[in-house]
Structure formats: structure tokens, C-alpha cells
Design a protein around this motif. Sequence first.
Motif, PDB file in Angstrom:
ATOM      1  N   LEU A  97       0.821  -1.232   0.000  1.00  0.00           N
ATOM      2  CA  LEU A  97       0.000   0.000   0.000  1.00  0.00           C
ATOM      3  C   LEU A  97       0.848   1.271   0.000  1.00  0.00           C
ATOM      4  O   LEU A  97       0.306   2.374  -0.113  1.00  0.00           O
ATOM      5  N   LYS A  98       2.152   1.134   0.160  1.00  0.00           N
ATOM      6  CA  LYS A  98       3.081   2.285   0.192  1.00  0.00           C
ATOM      7  C   LYS A  98       2.716   3.276   1.299  1.00  0.00           C
ATOM      8  O   LYS A  98       2.648   4.485   1.130  1.00  0.00           O
ATOM      9  N   LEU A  99       2.467   2.687   2.502  1.00  0.00           N
ATOM     10  CA  LEU A  99       2.044   3.518   3.622  1.00  0.00           C
ATOM     11  C   LEU A  99       3.153   4.432   4.123  1.00  0.00           C
ATOM     12  O   LEU A  99       2.877   5.529   4.641  1.00  0.00           O
ATOM     13  N   GLU A 100       4.417   4.038   4.008  1.00  0.00           N
ATOM     14  CA  GLU A 100       5.501   4.888   4.446  1.00  0.00           C
ATOM     15  C   GLU A 100       5.534   6.192   3.631  1.00  0.00           C
ATOM     16  O   GLU A 100       5.703   7.286   4.181  1.00  0.00           O
ATOM     17  N   ARG A 101       5.326   6.062   2.335  1.00  0.00           N
ATOM     18  CA  ARG A 101       5.298   7.251   1.483  1.00  0.00           C
ATOM     19  C   ARG A 101       4.066   8.109   1.790  1.00  0.00           C
ATOM     20  O   ARG A 101       4.122   9.351   1.821  1.00  0.00           O
ATOM     21  N   ASP A 102       2.935   7.387   2.021  1.00  0.00           N
ATOM     22  CA  ASP A 102       1.700   8.129   2.305  1.00  0.00           C
ATOM     23  C   ASP A 102       1.800   8.927   3.601  1.00  0.00           C
ATOM     24  O   ASP A 102       1.212  10.007   3.728  1.00  0.00           O
ATOM     25  N   LEU A 103       2.539   8.383   4.601  1.00  0.00           N
ATOM     26  CA  LEU A 103       2.703   9.124   5.845  1.00  0.00           C
ATOM     27  C   LEU A 103       3.440  10.442   5.599  1.00  0.00           C
ATOM     28  O   LEU A 103       3.132  11.474   6.199  1.00  0.00           O
ATOM     29  N   ARG A 104       4.483  10.395   4.743  1.00  0.00           N
ATOM     30  CA  ARG A 104       5.202  11.630   4.422  1.00  0.00           C
ATOM     31  C   ARG A 104       4.309  12.603   3.649  1.00  0.00           C
ATOM     32  O   ARG A 104       4.310  13.807   3.895  1.00  0.00           O
ATOM     33  N   ASN A 105       3.534  12.072   2.688  1.00  0.00           N
ATOM     34  CA  ASN A 105       2.663  12.935   1.874  1.00  0.00           C
ATOM     35  C   ASN A 105       1.470  13.473   2.660  1.00  0.00           C
ATOM     36  O   ASN A 105       0.884  14.490   2.276  1.00  0.00           O
ATOM     37  N   LEU A 106       1.139  12.757   3.743  1.00  0.00           N
ATOM     38  CA  LEU A 106      -0.019  13.185   4.526  1.00  0.00           C
ATOM     39  C   LEU A 106       0.201  14.574   5.110  1.00  0.00           C
ATOM     40  O   LEU A 106      -0.703  15.418   5.108  1.00  0.00           O
ATOM     41  N   ARG A 107       1.406  14.830   5.617  1.00  0.00           N
ATOM     42  CA  ARG A 107       1.690  16.152   6.175  1.00  0.00           C
ATOM     43  C   ARG A 107       1.643  17.235   5.089  1.00  0.00           C
ATOM     44  O   ARG A 107       1.174  18.349   5.337  1.00  0.00           O
ATOM     45  N   GLU A 108       2.144  16.881   3.890  1.00  0.00           N
ATOM     46  CA  GLU A 108       2.100  17.843   2.789  1.00  0.00           C
ATOM     47  C   GLU A 108       0.657  18.172   2.409  1.00  0.00           C
ATOM     48  O   GLU A 108       0.318  19.323   2.119  1.00  0.00           O
ATOM     49  N   ALA A 109      -0.202  17.155   2.404  1.00  0.00           N
ATOM     50  CA  ALA A 109      -1.617  17.387   2.055  1.00  0.00           C
ATOM     51  C   ALA A 109      -2.293  18.269   3.101  1.00  0.00           C
ATOM     52  O   ALA A 109      -3.074  19.167   2.772  1.00  0.00           O
ATOM     53  N   ILE A 110      -1.993  17.998   4.373  1.00  0.00           N
ATOM     54  CA  ILE A 110      -2.586  18.817   5.445  1.00  0.00           C
ATOM     55  C   ILE A 110      -2.086  20.262   5.338  1.00  0.00           C
ATOM     56  O   ILE A 110      -2.857  21.221   5.469  1.00  0.00           O
ATOM     57  N   HIS A 111      -0.772  20.393   5.074  1.00  0.00           N
ATOM     58  CA  HIS A 111      -0.198  21.739   4.928  1.00  0.00           C
ATOM     59  C   HIS A 111      -0.823  22.463   3.735  1.00  0.00           C
ATOM     60  O   HIS A 111      -1.162  23.652   3.816  1.00  0.00           O
ATOM     61  N   GLY A 112      -1.008  21.776   2.597  1.00  0.00           N
ATOM     62  CA  GLY A 112      -1.619  22.395   1.429  1.00  0.00           C
ATOM     63  C   GLY A 112      -3.060  22.820   1.677  1.00  0.00           C
ATOM     64  O   GLY A 112      -3.489  23.900   1.264  1.00  0.00           O
ATOM     65  N   ALA A 113      -3.803  21.931   2.380  1.00  0.00           N
ATOM     66  CA  ALA A 113      -5.198  22.277   2.684  1.00  0.00           C
ATOM     67  C   ALA A 113      -5.268  23.489   3.605  1.00  0.00           C
ATOM     68  O   ALA A 113      -6.101  24.387   3.426  1.00  0.00           O
ATOM     69  N   ARG A 114      -4.376  23.539   4.603  1.00  0.00           N
ATOM     70  CA  ARG A 114      -4.372  24.663   5.538  1.00  0.00           C
ATOM     71  C   ARG A 114      -3.975  25.961   4.821  1.00  0.00           C
ATOM     72  O   ARG A 114      -4.586  27.009   5.048  1.00  0.00           O
ATOM     73  N   GLU A 115      -2.942  25.867   3.983  1.00  0.00           N
ATOM     74  CA  GLU A 115      -2.512  27.068   3.258  1.00  0.00           C
ATOM     75  C   GLU A 115      -3.623  27.599   2.352  1.00  0.00           C
ATOM     76  O   GLU A 115      -3.872  28.810   2.286  1.00  0.00           O
ATOM     77  N   GLY A 116      -4.291  26.693   1.622  1.00  0.00           N
ATOM     78  CA  GLY A 116      -5.395  27.129   0.763  1.00  0.00           C
ATOM     79  C   GLY A 116      -6.521  27.752   1.556  1.00  0.00           C
ATOM     80  O   GLY A 116      -7.086  28.780   1.169  1.00  0.00           O
ATOM     81  N   ALA A 117      -6.855  27.147   2.714  1.00  0.00           N
ATOM     82  CA  ALA A 117      -7.930  27.694   3.552  1.00  0.00           C
ATOM     83  C   ALA A 117      -7.557  29.062   4.096  1.00  0.00           C
ATOM     84  O   ALA A 117      -8.391  29.970   4.170  1.00  0.00           O
ATOM     85  N   GLU A 118      -6.281  29.231   4.481  1.00  0.00           N
ATOM     86  CA  GLU A 118      -5.842  30.538   4.990  1.00  0.00           C
ATOM     87  C   GLU A 118      -5.890  31.603   3.902  1.00  0.00           C
ATOM     88  O   GLU A 118      -6.244  32.760   4.163  1.00  0.00           O
ATOM     89  N   ARG A 119      -5.545  31.233   2.668  1.00  0.00           N
ATOM     90  CA  ARG A 119      -5.620  32.208   1.575  1.00  0.00           C
ATOM     91  C   ARG A 119      -7.060  32.604   1.300  1.00  0.00           C
ATOM     92  O   ARG A 119      -7.367  33.771   1.048  1.00  0.00           O
TER      93      ARG A 119
END
Length: 451
Positions: A247-269
Amino acid sequence: MGQSHTTSGGFTEDSWGDVLSAVDRTYAELVEYQERLERQNEALHEARRFIGSVLGSVSDIMAVVGRDGVIEEVSASLMRAAEAEPGALAGRRVAELFTAEGAARIEGALADLRLSRETASFEADLVSPSGAQPFDIALSARLSDRGRYVGAVLTGRPLGELRRAYAELERSHRQLKEAQGQLVRNEKLATLGRLLAGVAHELNNPISFVYASTHALQKYVTRFETYFERVQAGATREELVALREDLKLERDLRNLREAIHGAREGAERVRDIVADLRRLSADGSGERVRFDLVETAKVAARWVERGSKSGIAVRYEGPEHLEIWGAPGHVQQIVMNLVQNAMDALKGHAAPELVMRVATEGGRALLTLSDNGPGVPQEVRAAIFDPFFTTKPVGQGTGLGLAISAKIAQEHGGRLVLEDGPGSSFRLELPLDAPAEGPAERPADKREPPQ
């Protein structure tokens, strides 16, 4: 020597000649005097005809009275108003034509005129068979050649007509104010309409970040749910290790923070854009408050930058904050008009530059917007603030932006001027404090958008 002959009466011929000459002279003088009297009589008749025509043609009522307040002459309009026959008013006291209250005012004014000679003005009701009619009365003194009081002149205008005229004037003034307010609103809507594309673009980018991030989070959640279902089912360690790699969960864990950061940045804008929109539309009713001129001007300039897509940034020079008194929504509209005009003038410029400066001088705030564009031609500078005047092509400008901006500045007790120099430079002057007779101040809304 010649001799004179004596007549039977004892007169000589020379004596009779002198008598006849005297008779001739006397007759000639009598004829001349008669002609002079006829000319004076004709002039007197002409004057009476002129006075009669004036008295017959004036629309306001008028009466000429003597020292005792008795009517000598009246206008035809007064006879019509009093519904009296010609000649019926002459010889009556002028006060008798009015109600008791009006008569008392007239008698008092006539008594004062004998001493003060000052015109009196008051209201009085004229009595007529149809009922009392209100008039605005003016009573002035008549003076002789030697300056002695010889009577008075009473004039009056129907108050019903005056009140109708005042009502019409008030209605026209109200309509003018409504039309002016509508022009301001229309110009602001036109400005906002030009920014609509930029607003849509500004909102589309952060919303796309949020959408992409939530889509990735949904995919990650599905994979982690699959893994934890196998954990709950009692899978062996070897099976779980293999599933994590599959399932490539190790990669998904790293990408999870990026997705959260992107969602937060978009919401703040999105939050920042909404906050700017709230500031842009706040206090648009024109209520006078204390507000930060620097923040208001920066928000207005930022929205024009977004909407114009010109790539031109407004450089700011001045204090971080400056509180003034006025209507922030209207001041914001002035800044938006000036920035939009400057960016239109800088189109195609190789190295465009637009600078906004804020300073104070003599109890006034000075906001200057300067560009290095072609400037305003000398031949049109005098008409630059005229309504419907524009140098833009047909369909690209209403010619109301600068006219309305100058009017708003004037209503604030300030002014908007075009300065000399290279390029275009407009200076907006506004009072720092409310005038002494102005409305009560209240603090501007300082609420921040929710975090």
C-alpha cells in the motif's frame, strides 16, 4: 426831430406801441406757460398710466398707504385676492383687510416705520369672502424729497405659492442627492465588476489547493483503513509488513503532512481574501468613523492589482498606520479609481512604476499616487475632473471616476488635485479629525476574521 402825435385819450403813439408790445410779450409768455403746463400734464398722465399698469400687472398684492395708514392705491391683484370691486378699498385702513392678528402686526409695523424707516417682514392672513389667505408681508416706508415719512408701501406674496416652491425645491434637492448617491454606487459597482475576474482567479487557486489536498487525504484514508482492517483481523507481522509495502504507507505518511499543509494554506488564503472583501465592502453607507487610512488604501490597491492582471505592484511609502475621520468605503473607492486609472495608463510601459505615499501636513492626511506613465496632456488638465470626461476609448471608461472621487473628497472636507510633474500624480487631502459641527464619532469596526 420827429414829433409824436397825441391821441384823443391823451396817449401818444409811442405809448400805444409800448402797450401793444407788452401785450404781445405777455401773450407769448402765457402761450409758453400753457404749453409747459400741457407737457407737464401729459407727463403726469403718463406717470399715472405707468403706475396704473404696474399696479395692474404685479402678481404680488400691493397697497400704497398714507401717513395715517389709509389706502391710497391698490394693485389689481390685491382687489382680486380680497374679492373687492374697483375703488372699494381706497380710503380704508390697510389693517382692516387682514385678520385681527395680522392687523395688529401691520399697525405695529406702521408705527415703527415712522421712527426706524426699516422694512418689516411678517406673515398675515388676508380676509376675503372665500376665507382667509396667508401672505408673506413686507412693509416699507415712503419718503419725500426731503426724507420725511409720508406713508408706506405694503407688498405680499401668497405663502401657498412659496410653500409649493419650497416643497418643489426640497423635492428636487432630494432627487439630486439620490441621483448623486446612485452615481456613486454605480461607479463602485462598475469598479467591482472590473475586479470580478481577478477575484475569481484569486479564489480559484486556494480552493484548488484545498480540493487537491482533500482528494489526496481521501485516498490515504482508504489505504490506512485497509491496513487497520487487516490489523483487526489478526494478520501476522509478516503479512502486515508486506501489506504496508504493497500500500506504500511509508510514502503516504510523508505525503499526509504535505496534504494537510496544502489544505491549511489554501484555507488561509481563502480566509485572507474573504477578510479583504469584508474590508472592501465595510462602511459603504457613508457613515463617518475613525479608520486606518493606510490599511484602507492598501486593501483597495491590492484588489485592483488582483483584478487588473497587469503584473504591476503598488509600492507603498509612509507610516504603518494613520487614523483619520471619514467614510472608509468612500475613501477606498477613491483609491481604487486612482490605482485603476494609473494601471490603465501604464499598459505597455517597459518599466512601469506606481508609488503610493501617505503623510501628514497641517492637520490633514495626504495620500499621493504617482506613476511614470505618459501623464495627463496639458490641454485636458482643466477638464480632468469634469463629469463624463475621459481620455479612454469609447466603452472603456464612464468619465465619472475622477468626478465622483473629487466630490467625495470635497464632502469629507478635503480635496483631490492633479499635481505637476512627470507621469501622473494625484494628491488626496483629508482631515485627520472630524469638524466641530460634524456627527459624533464612533470607533471603526476592528474585528478580525476567525482564525
